[in-house]
Design a protein around this motif. Structure first.
Motif, PDB file in Angstrom:
ATOM      1  N   GLN A 246       0.829  -1.211   0.000  1.00  0.00           N
ATOM      2  CA  GLN A 246       0.000   0.000   0.000  1.00  0.00           C
ATOM      3  C   GLN A 246       0.858   1.252   0.000  1.00  0.00           C
ATOM      4  O   GLN A 246       0.519   2.256  -0.616  1.00  0.00           O
ATOM      5  CB  GLN A 246      -0.911   0.007   1.229  1.00  0.00           C
ATOM      6  CG  GLN A 246      -2.115  -0.890   1.077  1.00  0.00           C
ATOM      7  CD  GLN A 246      -2.864  -1.069   2.396  1.00  0.00           C
ATOM      8  OE1 GLN A 246      -2.295  -0.948   3.466  1.00  0.00           O
ATOM      9  NE2 GLN A 246      -4.146  -1.358   2.298  1.00  0.00           N
TER      10      GLN A 246
ATOM     11  N   PHE B 293       3.474   1.729  -1.492  1.00  0.00           N
ATOM     12  CA  PHE B 293       3.925   2.020  -2.864  1.00  0.00           C
ATOM     13  C   PHE B 293       2.761   2.491  -3.724  1.00  0.00           C
ATOM     14  O   PHE B 293       2.897   2.616  -4.944  1.00  0.00           O
ATOM     15  CB  PHE B 293       4.539   0.786  -3.524  1.00  0.00           C
ATOM     16  CG  PHE B 293       5.806   0.336  -2.878  1.00  0.00           C
ATOM     17  CD1 PHE B 293       6.771   1.248  -2.511  1.00  0.00           C
ATOM     18  CD2 PHE B 293       6.035  -1.004  -2.632  1.00  0.00           C
ATOM     19  CE1 PHE B 293       7.935   0.845  -1.907  1.00  0.00           C
ATOM     20  CE2 PHE B 293       7.201  -1.420  -2.027  1.00  0.00           C
ATOM     21  CZ  PHE B 293       8.155  -0.497  -1.658  1.00  0.00           C
ATOM     22  N   GLY B 294       1.604   2.697  -3.121  1.00  0.00           N
ATOM     23  CA  GLY B 294       0.450   3.168  -3.871  1.00  0.00           C
ATOM     24  C   GLY B 294      -0.228   2.069  -4.679  1.00  0.00           C
ATOM     25  O   GLY B 294      -0.922   2.356  -5.647  1.00  0.00           O
ATOM     26  N   CYS B 295      -0.031   0.797  -4.306  1.00  0.00           N
ATOM     27  CA  CYS B 295      -0.694  -0.301  -5.017  1.00  0.00           C
ATOM     28  C   CYS B 295      -2.205  -0.206  -4.842  1.00  0.00           C
ATOM     29  O   CYS B 295      -2.681   0.050  -3.736  1.00  0.00           O
ATOM     30  CB  CYS B 295      -0.266  -1.648  -4.427  1.00  0.00           C
ATOM     31  SG  CYS B 295       1.323  -2.212  -4.937  1.00  0.00           S
TER      32      CYS B 295
END
Lengths: 258, 246
Positions: A159, A161-163
């Motif tokens: 999350q 990493f902006g997933c």
């Protein structure tokens, strides 16, 4: 000391198998017993390797059984992983469908045989379906529990990493649960192999399960025992192949235990 | 770009009746290394969760580059106390993973990965898996993975709390090297005051719950810092006195 310990561990398994053959020999030499001697069993094995029963030699029977297992197994892997992911990753799908699964799961696969025969006759379809049922269940359960038991730190890392939810599934959840999924596949293969023998014992013209029943009908215990051993050896080999595959797919798991 | 990277304005967070964060305001300059220090349980983690939008504030706002903080838009990276390297990836793949998930170009991925491996001295174990290495190395991989992103904002939540003291000095020097090389803005949370004085350009001292920013102290000692210098000890004691609530 180390050398001695290595020697012990090389000798002990041989000793174990030797003891089994010893006990087997003693039992088979008792008055009036039906148990064949190891030598009789071995000789019977050599005969069925070359002389056909029901138009097939032993290797052909094994291949017929394997073909049934593997074709069902392919479907079970694909559908099992998909179902397990749906249950493990999407709580709403789980809430909707898992009660059905939980209800069907405890039914022993062989209890399906009568219904499958009535519905699909005695051809290949009911056998493949039975193996599918036996293999599908452990794959779903392991995939689901693998996904549900992921270390939450790994999800948080993804999350951070902006997933999005989908990326988390494919880049974090699935790789993290690969060992659990593979364990499920291993269980599925041995369960599927058991199911095919059961199905063939009830209605088949070829296959190792059929051979055992033929032995029963003919009172040929040497045939029964040699087939039982063949079933054991094939199952052992299949599981050894999967263990190798595990090493290829999850090298990190293997180095971990080293 | 405004000079302030992060602006926190009157941030308040309540969990039911429990006031955790009370009207906290501060700002962090672009490229600054800021340590948040405070007693255990003072709401540091709540603050971080607000910053990455895992929680919504009760009132007040957090701006990054003048816009409301949004991890989808801003390049925010996070290092947790517990190591979170992906066990199924090698050291090299772990460092690449963040860049790949952000769809960076192949050239950038290669260049940054090599840069980080080189700075961390991990070239020799690039093909190893995290489990084969020590816990402190695993944490260094995670830190490298975060710095490789050249994040606008890097949040570190007590990353060295579980490390022994010898490793800590080494890791603290390393994080300063990475910070200087990448020019990232870092918020480093710790309850270890010596660590804060060793690392920070500025320390924000938090009060016990309900948390607010009690004070801020600029530290412009030359690096590498000497933990036994009188000025270092004076700063450390000053902050310790502020945090004392007993």
């Amino acid at each position: 000391m180390k050398k001695f310990s290595n020697l012990i561990y090389a000798v002990l398994p041989v000793l174990g198998v030797g003891a089994l053959i010893g006990v087997w020999t003693i039992l088979s030499l008792q008055e009036g017993t039906l148990i064949p001697t190891p030598v009789e069993t071995w000789e019977r094995f050599l005969v069925i390797m070359t002389d056909p029963i029901s138009k097939a030699t032993l290797p052909v029977h094994v291949l017929v059984s394997l073909k049934r297992v593997l074709s069902a197994f392919g479907f079970a892997i694909v559908l099992g992983i998909i179902t397990g992911v749906l249950f493990g990753w999407y709580p709403r799908v789980k809430a909707l469908l898992s009660p059905i699964f939980e209800l069907l799961r405890p039914i022993p696969p062989i209890a399906w045989i009568p219904l499958l025969i009535l519905m699909f006759g005695i051809g290949e379809v009911p056998k493949i379906l039975l193996v599918f049922i036996g293999a599908f269940i452990p794959i779903v359960m392991n995939t689901q529990s693998g996904i549900e038991s992921i270390d939450p730190m790994l999800i948080k890392a993804g999350q951070s990493f902006g997933c999005n939810h989908r990326q988390l599934l494919f880049h974090v959840a699935l790789p993290a649960s690969t060992p659990a999924i593979l364990a499920g596949i291993k269980m599925a293969l041995s369960s599927g192999w058991m199911c095919v023998v059961a199905a063939e014992m009830i209605a088949a013209k070829q296959g190792v399960g059929f051979l055992i029943v033929r032995g029963q009908e003919a009172g040929d215990t040497a045939l029964i025992v040699s087939c039982m051993l063949v079933i054991g050896v094939v199952s052992f080999l299949l599981s050894a192949i999967l263990t190798k595959l595990e090493g290829v797919l999850c090298p990190w798991q293997f180095k971990k235990t080293k | 770009m405004s000079e302030n990277k992060v602006e926190v304005r009157n941030l308040t967070k309540k969990f039911g009746d429990l006031l955790v964060l009370n009207n906290a305001s501060f700002s962090i300059k672009n490229g600054e290394f800021v340590c948040l220090v405070g007693p255990t349980g003072c709401g540091k983690t709540t603050f971080l969760n607000l910053l990455v939008k895992l929680l919504e504030p009760t009132s007040g706002e957090i701006l990054i580059d003048g816009e409301p903080a949004d991890p989808k838009k801003h390049n925010i990276s996070f290092v947790f106390q517990e190591p979170s390297a992906f066990p199924w990836l090698t050291v090299e793949e772990n460092i690449r993973s963040g860049l790949e998930l952000k769809h960076m170009s192949a050239g950038v991925i290669k260049e940054r990965t090599e840069e980080i491996l080189n700075m961390l001295g991990l070239e020799k174990v690039r093909k190893s898996y995290p489990h084969e290495l020590s816990a402190s190395t695993e944490q260094r991989i995670v830190i490298g993975r975060s710095f490789a992103l050249h994040p606008d904002l890097l949040l570190m939540d007590e990353p060295y709390a579980a490390m022994d003291i010898k490793v800590r000095y080494f890791l603290e020097d390393e994080v300063i090297r990475l910070w200087k090389a990448t020019g990232s803005t870092v918020i480093f949370i710790t309850h270890n005051i010596e660590e804060a004085v060793y690392l920070a350009e500025r320390c924000l001292v938090m009060s016990p719950k309900p948390t607010t920013i009690k004070s801020e102290i600029s530290i412009d000692l030359p690096r590498p810092r000497d933990i036994s210098s009188p000025e270092f000890i004076r700063l450390r004691e000053e902050i310790t006195d502020m945090i004392k609530w007993w």
